[in-house]
Design an enzyme around this catalytic site. Structure first.
Site, PDB file in Angstrom:
ATOM      1  N   ARG A 276       0.826  -1.214   0.000  1.00  0.00           N
ATOM      2  CA  ARG A 276       0.000   0.000   0.000  1.00  0.00           C
ATOM      3  C   ARG A 276       0.859   1.261   0.000  1.00  0.00           C
ATOM      4  O   ARG A 276       0.565   2.208  -0.718  1.00  0.00           O
ATOM      5  CB  ARG A 276      -0.960   0.007   1.192  1.00  0.00           C
ATOM      6  CG  ARG A 276      -2.030  -1.062   1.101  1.00  0.00           C
ATOM      7  CD  ARG A 276      -2.855  -1.153   2.372  1.00  0.00           C
ATOM      8  NE  ARG A 276      -1.945  -1.417   3.492  1.00  0.00           N
ATOM      9  CZ  ARG A 276      -2.194  -1.068   4.757  1.00  0.00           C
ATOM     10  NH1 ARG A 276      -3.303  -0.452   5.073  1.00  0.00           N
ATOM     11  NH2 ARG A 276      -1.337  -1.348   5.709  1.00  0.00           N
TER      12      ARG A 276
ATOM     13  N   ASN B 277      -5.975  -2.940   3.045  1.00  0.00           N
ATOM     14  CA  ASN B 277      -5.847  -4.387   3.149  1.00  0.00           C
ATOM     15  C   ASN B 277      -7.227  -4.982   3.390  1.00  0.00           C
ATOM     16  O   ASN B 277      -8.053  -4.377   4.079  1.00  0.00           O
ATOM     17  CB  ASN B 277      -4.945  -4.775   4.318  1.00  0.00           C
ATOM     18  CG  ASN B 277      -3.477  -4.572   4.022  1.00  0.00           C
ATOM     19  OD1 ASN B 277      -3.067  -4.543   2.869  1.00  0.00           O
ATOM     20  ND2 ASN B 277      -2.677  -4.439   5.053  1.00  0.00           N
TER      21      ASN B 277
END
Length: 91
Positions: free
Chosen positions: A20, A38
């Protein structure tokens, strides 16, 4: 210039490998906004918005990700932006 949006689900070894954070860096480098998070099933979900060619660059990057990631699949759902994001956030 036409703005596009793509909703992606990234499968593989993509959590615990700075995916990320690296995705955000890649998005900022390409003037792409949106978000990434996530999921409980070990995937990363993201929405990417910007000029089509810029968004495509970030999607292509996501197909391999950062060095420690092992991407097996990227599901893409291209659409017109319903909501406009001003920056890129990690959720």
């Amino acid at each position: 210039m036409e703005r596009v949006s793509v909703h992606v689900f990234i499968n593989g070894l993509v959590q615990g490998v700075y995916f990320r954070k690296s995705l955000k860096e890649e998005a900022l480098k390409n003037n792409v906004t949106g978000w990434a998070r996530n999921l409980p099933d070990s995937r990363v979900e993201a929405v990417l918005q910007g000029r089509k060619e810029d968004v495509k660059k970030v999607v292509n990057w996501a197909k391999h990700g950062p060095p420690r990631a092992r991407v097996t699949e990227v599901e893409e759902d291209w659409q017109c932006p319903a909501k406009e994001y001003k920056k890129f956030r990690i959720r």
